[in-house]
Design a protein around this motif. Sequence first.
Motif, PDB file in Angstrom:
ATOM      1  N   ALA A   6       0.833  -1.197   0.000  1.00 15.85           N
ATOM      2  CA  ALA A   6       0.000   0.000   0.000  1.00 15.85           C
ATOM      3  C   ALA A   6       0.871   1.251   0.000  1.00 15.85           C
ATOM      4  N   SER A   7       1.930   1.252   0.779  1.00 15.75           N
ATOM      5  CA  SER A   7       2.828   2.404   0.820  1.00 15.75           C
ATOM      6  C   SER A   7       3.509   2.609  -0.520  1.00 15.75           C
ATOM      7  N   ALA A   8       3.950   1.531  -1.142  1.00 16.68           N
ATOM      8  CA  ALA A   8       4.617   1.630  -2.445  1.00 16.68           C
ATOM      9  C   ALA A   8       3.646   2.164  -3.494  1.00 16.68           C
ATOM     10  N   GLY A   9       2.410   1.713  -3.459  1.00 16.22           N
ATOM     11  CA  GLY A   9       1.407   2.190  -4.401  1.00 16.22           C
ATOM     12  C   GLY A   9       1.109   3.670  -4.199  1.00 16.22           C
ATOM     13  N   HIS A  10       1.058   4.085  -2.952  1.00 21.19           N
ATOM     14  CA  HIS A  10       0.810   5.496  -2.651  1.00 21.19           C
ATOM     15  C   HIS A  10       1.979   6.350  -3.125  1.00 21.19           C
ATOM     16  N   ARG A  11       3.213   5.882  -2.876  1.00 24.00           N
ATOM     17  CA  ARG A  11       4.386   6.633  -3.335  1.00 24.00           C
ATOM     18  C   ARG A  11       4.415   6.704  -4.850  1.00 24.00           C
ATOM     19  N   SER A  12       4.045   5.624  -5.498  1.00 21.41           N
ATOM     20  CA  SER A  12       4.029   5.600  -6.955  1.00 21.41           C
ATOM     21  C   SER A  12       3.004   6.595  -7.505  1.00 21.41           C
ATOM     22  N   ALA A  13       1.835   6.631  -6.901  1.00 21.43           N
ATOM     23  CA  ALA A  13       0.801   7.567  -7.338  1.00 21.43           C
ATOM     24  C   ALA A  13       1.240   9.006  -7.066  1.00 21.43           C
ATOM     25  N   SER A  14       1.877   9.230  -5.938  1.00 20.84           N
ATOM     26  CA  SER A  14       2.378  10.572  -5.617  1.00 20.84           C
ATOM     27  C   SER A  14       3.455  11.003  -6.599  1.00 20.84           C
ATOM     28  N   ALA A  15       4.341  10.084  -6.940  1.00 18.16           N
ATOM     29  CA  ALA A  15       5.411  10.400  -7.890  1.00 18.16           C
ATOM     30  C   ALA A  15       4.822  10.739  -9.259  1.00 18.16           C
ATOM     31  N   ARG A  16       3.814   9.987  -9.692  1.00 21.57           N
ATOM     32  CA  ARG A  16       3.157  10.272 -10.976  1.00 21.57           C
ATOM     33  C   ARG A  16       2.501  11.640 -10.955  1.00 21.57           C
ATOM     34  N   LEU A  17       1.840  11.953  -9.841  1.00 27.18           N
ATOM     35  CA  LEU A  17       1.187  13.250  -9.720  1.00 27.18           C
ATOM     36  C   LEU A  17       2.216  14.378  -9.774  1.00 27.18           C
ATOM     37  N   LEU A  18       3.313  14.230  -9.064  1.00 30.80           N
ATOM     38  CA  LEU A  18       4.355  15.255  -9.080  1.00 30.80           C
ATOM     39  C   LEU A  18       4.977  15.413 -10.465  1.00 30.80           C
ATOM     40  N   ARG A  19       5.193  14.299 -11.163  1.00 29.20           N
ATOM     41  CA  ARG A  19       5.725  14.384 -12.538  1.00 29.20           C
ATOM     42  C   ARG A  19       4.747  15.111 -13.441  1.00 29.20           C
ATOM     43  N   TRP A  20       3.445  14.834 -13.296  1.00 28.83           N
ATOM     44  CA  TRP A  20       2.436  15.501 -14.114  1.00 28.83           C
ATOM     45  C   TRP A  20       2.403  16.992 -13.815  1.00 28.83           C
ATOM     46  N   ILE A  21       2.459  17.359 -12.541  1.00 31.76           N
ATOM     47  CA  ILE A  21       2.445  18.778 -12.165  1.00 31.76           C
ATOM     48  C   ILE A  21       3.662  19.476 -12.750  1.00 31.76           C
ATOM     49  N   ARG A  22       4.829  18.837 -12.642  1.00 35.89           N
ATOM     50  CA  ARG A  22       6.049  19.432 -13.201  1.00 35.89           C
ATOM     51  C   ARG A  22       5.902  19.614 -14.709  1.00 35.89           C
ATOM     52  N   TRP A  23       5.407  18.592 -15.416  1.00 32.37           N
ATOM     53  CA  TRP A  23       5.208  18.675 -16.864  1.00 32.37           C
ATOM     54  C   TRP A  23       4.257  19.833 -17.188  1.00 32.37           C
ATOM     55  N   TYR A  24       3.149  19.912 -16.478  1.00 31.82           N
ATOM     56  CA  TYR A  24       2.143  20.932 -16.743  1.00 31.82           C
ATOM     57  C   TYR A  24       2.721  22.334 -16.555  1.00 31.82           C
ATOM     58  N   LEU A  25       3.416  22.558 -15.458  1.00 34.80           N
ATOM     59  CA  LEU A  25       3.989  23.876 -15.196  1.00 34.80           C
ATOM     60  C   LEU A  25       5.033  24.254 -16.243  1.00 34.80           C
ATOM     61  N   ARG A  26       5.842  23.296 -16.694  1.00 33.50           N
ATOM     62  CA  ARG A  26       6.837  23.568 -17.727  1.00 33.50           C
ATOM     63  C   ARG A  26       6.162  23.907 -19.053  1.00 33.50           C
ATOM     64  N   GLU A  27       5.050  23.257 -19.355  1.00 39.87           N
ATOM     65  CA  GLU A  27       4.333  23.533 -20.597  1.00 39.87           C
ATOM     66  C   GLU A  27       3.712  24.930 -20.583  1.00 39.87           C
ATOM     67  N   ILE A  28       3.048  25.308 -19.485  1.00 38.44           N
ATOM     68  CA  ILE A  28       2.385  26.606 -19.479  1.00 38.44           C
ATOM     69  C   ILE A  28       3.368  27.760 -19.286  1.00 38.44           C
ATOM     70  N   SER A  29       4.533  27.486 -18.709  1.00 32.37           N
ATOM     71  CA  SER A  29       5.516  28.555 -18.511  1.00 32.37           C
ATOM     72  C   SER A  29       6.393  28.785 -19.733  1.00 32.37           C
ATOM     73  N   GLY A  30       6.433  27.829 -20.652  1.00 26.54           N
ATOM     74  CA  GLY A  30       7.265  27.965 -21.841  1.00 26.54           C
ATOM     75  C   GLY A  30       8.639  27.328 -21.702  1.00 26.54           C
ATOM     76  N   ALA A  31       8.963  26.797 -20.540  1.00 24.53           N
ATOM     77  CA  ALA A  31      10.270  26.166 -20.335  1.00 24.53           C
ATOM     78  C   ALA A  31      10.447  24.972 -21.270  1.00 24.53           C
ATOM     79  N   ALA A  32       9.394  24.235 -21.506  1.00 22.24           N
ATOM     80  CA  ALA A  32       9.477  23.079 -22.389  1.00 22.24           C
ATOM     81  C   ALA A  32       9.713  23.515 -23.841  1.00 22.24           C
ATOM     82  N   ASP A  33       9.180  24.676 -24.228  1.00 23.81           N
ATOM     83  CA  ASP A  33       9.403  25.182 -25.584  1.00 23.81           C
ATOM     84  C   ASP A  33      10.882  25.422 -25.836  1.00 23.81           C
TER      85      ASP A  33
END
Length: 73
Positions: A6-33
């Motif tokens: 259960a802990s590993a699954g929670h950490r995995s879901a948290s890591a995915r969420l953090l990666r998505w947030i990072r991707w989203y912020l980079r896309e809207i800020s233009g850093a990814a461009d």
Amino acid sequence: MTGPTASAGHRSASARLLRWIRWYLREISGAADYDRHCLRHLREHPDRPVPSRRAYESWRTGRREEHPQTRCC
């Protein structure tokens, strides 16, 4: 679920969420461009130095001003 799985699954879901947030912020800020521009520049012009972030932003601003139809106003 209980225990370590259960802990590993929670950490995995948290890591995915953090990666998505990072991707989203980079896309809207233009850093990814800029990153995509650098990769394309290296691929198409391997003999030339990669422009700085400041030079890229200046070029991008000039391009937007030359082609105003790409904006809504």
